[in-house]
Design a protein around this motif. Structure first.
Motif, PDB file in Angstrom:
ATOM      1  N   GLY A  84      41.968  38.765  39.099  1.00 21.87           N
ATOM      2  CA  GLY A  84      41.354  38.115  37.942  1.00 21.87           C
ATOM      3  C   GLY A  84      42.018  38.529  36.641  1.00 21.87           C
ATOM      4  N   GLU A  85      42.285  39.831  36.500  1.00 26.60           N
ATOM      5  CA  GLU A  85      42.940  40.320  35.283  1.00 26.60           C
ATOM      6  C   GLU A  85      44.396  39.878  35.225  1.00 26.60           C
ATOM      7  N   GLY A  86      44.988  39.604  36.365  1.00 23.48           N
ATOM      8  CA  GLY A  86      46.414  39.268  36.417  1.00 23.48           C
ATOM      9  C   GLY A  86      46.738  37.807  36.216  1.00 23.48           C
ATOM     10  N   GLY A  87      45.813  37.010  35.747  1.00 25.95           N
ATOM     11  CA  GLY A  87      46.106  35.605  35.440  1.00 25.95           C
ATOM     12  C   GLY A  87      46.085  34.678  36.631  1.00 25.95           C
ATOM     13  N   LEU A  88      45.397  35.083  37.695  1.00 22.84           N
ATOM     14  CA  LEU A  88      45.350  34.247  38.895  1.00 22.84           C
ATOM     15  C   LEU A  88      44.678  32.905  38.632  1.00 22.84           C
ATOM     16  N   ALA A  89      43.577  32.908  37.863  1.00 20.18           N
ATOM     17  CA  ALA A  89      42.825  31.674  37.626  1.00 20.18           C
ATOM     18  C   ALA A  89      43.703  30.610  36.981  1.00 20.18           C
TER      19      ALA A  89
ATOM     20  N   PRO B 149      34.004  32.996  51.910  1.00 17.28           N
ATOM     21  CA  PRO B 149      34.511  34.364  52.047  1.00 17.28           C
ATOM     22  C   PRO B 149      35.516  34.667  50.943  1.00 17.28           C
ATOM     23  N   PRO B 150      35.589  35.926  50.476  1.00 16.08           N
ATOM     24  CA  PRO B 150      34.868  37.116  50.952  1.00 16.08           C
ATOM     25  C   PRO B 150      33.661  37.441  50.073  1.00 16.08           C
ATOM     26  N   SER B 151      32.622  36.640  50.131  1.00 12.80           N
ATOM     27  CA  SER B 151      31.430  36.822  49.310  1.00 12.80           C
ATOM     28  C   SER B 151      30.823  38.209  49.506  1.00 12.80           C
ATOM     29  N   HIS B 152      30.662  38.968  48.418  1.00 13.68           N
ATOM     30  CA  HIS B 152      30.037  40.292  48.509  1.00 13.68           C
ATOM     31  C   HIS B 152      28.604  40.170  49.005  1.00 13.68           C
ATOM     32  N   ASN B 153      27.964  39.068  48.651  1.00 10.95           N
ATOM     33  CA  ASN B 153      26.559  38.890  49.002  1.00 10.95           C
ATOM     34  C   ASN B 153      26.365  38.661  50.500  1.00 10.95           C
ATOM     35  N   LEU B 154      27.353  38.064  51.158  1.00  4.25           N
ATOM     36  CA  LEU B 154      27.284  37.935  52.609  1.00  4.25           C
ATOM     37  C   LEU B 154      27.341  39.309  53.271  1.00  4.25           C
TER      38      LEU B 154
ATOM     39  N   ILE C  23      38.802  34.542  46.568  1.00  2.00           N
ATOM     40  CA  ILE C  23      39.449  35.826  46.305  1.00  2.00           C
ATOM     41  C   ILE C  23      38.480  36.801  45.648  1.00  2.00           C
ATOM     42  N   SER C  24      37.709  36.312  44.665  1.00  2.00           N
ATOM     43  CA  SER C  24      36.815  37.212  43.935  1.00  2.00           C
ATOM     44  C   SER C  24      35.546  37.524  44.723  1.00  2.00           C
ATOM     45  N   GLY C  25      35.041  36.542  45.497  1.00  2.00           N
ATOM     46  CA  GLY C  25      33.803  36.742  46.241  1.00  2.00           C
ATOM     47  C   GLY C  25      32.578  36.832  45.362  1.00  2.00           C
ATOM     48  N   SER C  26      32.692  36.350  44.115  1.00  2.00           N
ATOM     49  CA  SER C  26      31.590  36.500  43.156  1.00  2.00           C
ATOM     50  C   SER C  26      31.489  35.266  42.286  1.00  2.00           C
ATOM     51  N   ALA C  27      30.266  34.743  42.132  1.00  2.00           N
ATOM     52  CA  ALA C  27      30.048  33.583  41.269  1.00  2.00           C
ATOM     53  C   ALA C  27      30.262  33.949  39.805  1.00  2.00           C
TER      54      ALA C  27
END
Length: 432
Positions: free
Chosen positions: A74-79, A155-160, A111-115
């Motif tokens: 996320g910090e590396g400009g992936l989005a 995947p890879p959802s942390h919540n799962l 990749i992030s697994g987070s909303a």
């Protein structure tokens, strides 16, 4: 009034009362648990034992690995790279930016697994780009908020992972849960893309954005490298080459090399702040899990899961109807509470219900994720809603009004996943 009823009242009043005065949810759980332990004269040392037992599992290593990999990418400009990659396929269509937004959220969620991370990373890039092309700020914000929910399902959802740990004995494997989220995630993305394009065209947002011919080679190259963590995670799990924990470790290593030595968008000095941020997130998650383990023990001795089971079975004997009722209940509960504590609290309560109705825990896990994910977009506690509004300086009330069609769309997605169990169960069956 018998002793058990009194304990249930004390547990409920303590929990809700502390939550209303804005005590952190983990401390609400601990305080209400201690109140019952004192009434039962168990001794406070048992609370600490139960909390430690809740963290005594190898599968917990999966969470920090995936959080760290998501933070680095996320910090590396992936989005930004994923968005340009998605523009290659859909940027040329009318309303195409709405479709790109939904697809970028799916890819980044893989990749992030987070909303929340999905909303912050994709929204920072995508919303200004959509506004620049003539989309209203409110529409762009509402669409991104809705599309970010994919991060809790795929995947890879942390919540799962939290769901698997909260389920306890006979829990489905994390590998199987990750595979169970693949097709539902694709279906949600496809529906949101179609609906987003339809609403965009209806509102007159028809400008296109085409990647210049001379840049397409680099965009494809960057896109392949950006989605490689998804391939590593899903490919390795599906083929059985490694477990979810090992996939997380490999994803971390890949993210570190690509971000700091290949793209080099941020200096290596930024790695330490990323580590600290990951540790802060993990400490919150782990304390919540420890507190919830003791709380689950209290629920068991008070026989609350049995009471909930009897109540729901008394309403209907149809498993799909029960799932519909549970989904609506979870959405309502998620409005005032965060997603992670609800998973840790409600999973042990609802486990006897799904066992009695012979509902597959994989199917139920995906339904729970999407139901609670929808709650992330609902005030007064909707974390993703507040992040989106903060990014664009949009008033909450105005954002909620523009979210109305997207609430309907997300609810339709939920109904499809409830009534078509094979969407969740098809891929995991190859692991059995």
């Amino acid at each position: 009034m018998d002793h058990t009823t009194l304990e249930i009242i004390v547990l409920t009043v303590t929990f809700i009362g502390l939550m209303l005065i804005r005590v952190p949810i983990s401390l609400c759980i601990v305080a209400s648990t201690i109140s019952v332990f004192l009434m039962e004269d168990f001794g406070l040392e048992l609370v600490s034992h139960k909390m430690i037992d809740g963290l005594n599992t190898y599968a917990l290593l999966t969470i920090p690995f995936f959080i760290l990999a998501g933070q680095i990418m996320g910090e590396g400009g992936l989005a930004k790279r994923l968005i340009r990659f998605a523009l290659l396929g859909f940027g040329r269509f009318k309303g195409g930016l709405a479709m790109v937004n939904c697809l970028a959220c799916l890819l980044f969620g893989n990749i992030s697994g987070s909303a929340s991370a999905d909303m912050a990373s994709v929204g920072t890039v995508m919303i200004p780009q959509m506004v620049k092309k003539g989309y209203s700020k409110e529409f762009a914000t509402s669409l991104t908020i809705s599309a970010s929910i994919q991060g809790v399902v795929v995947p890879p959802s942390h919540n799962l992972i939290l769901y698997a740990l909260a389920y306890g004995a006979a829990a489905p494997s994390i590998n199987a849960l990750f595979l169970a989220g693949v097709f539902p995630g694709i279906v949600i993305c496809a529906i949101l893309m179609f609906a987003g394009r339809f609403l965009a065209i209806r509102n007159g947002y028809t400008m296109t954005e085409i990647i210049p011919q001379e840049e397409r080679g680099k965009v494809i190259f960057d896109g392949i490298f950006s989605i490689m963590p998804c391939v590593i995670i899903l490919g390795g799990i599906f083929t059985g080459w490694f477990t979810a924990t090992e996939a997380g470790a490999i994803a971390c290593l890949y993210a570190f090399i690509v971000t700091f030595f290949f793209y080099r968008d941020i200096p290596i000095a930024e790695f330490w702040p990323i580590i600290l941020k990951t540790l802060r997130i993990c400490s919150l998650v782990f304390f919540l899990m420890a507190a919830s383990a003791a709380f689950s023990y209290v629920l068991t001795i008070l026989r609350i899961p049995d009471m909930v089971t009897a109540l729901l079975l008394g309403i209907s004997s149809n498993p799909l109807m029960v799932l519909f009722i549970i989904a609506c209940l979870l959405i309502l509960l998620s409005a005032p509470m965060d997603m992670a504590p609800l998973i840790m609290i409600m999973t042990p309560i609802l486990k006897p219900v799904i066992l009695s109705m012979h509902i597959d825990p994989l199917h139920f896990g995906i339904i729970m994720m999407l139901s609670l994910g929808i709650g992330l977009t609902i005030p007064p506690h909707g974390a993703v809603l507040f992040i989106g509004c903060a990014l664009t300086d949009t008033p909450i009330g105005r954002a909620v009004r523009h979210m109305t069609p997207f609430y309907a769309i997300l609810f339709i997605c939920l109904m499809i996943i409830i009534y078509i169990p094979q969407l969740s169960l098809y891929l995991p069956q190859f692991m059995r």
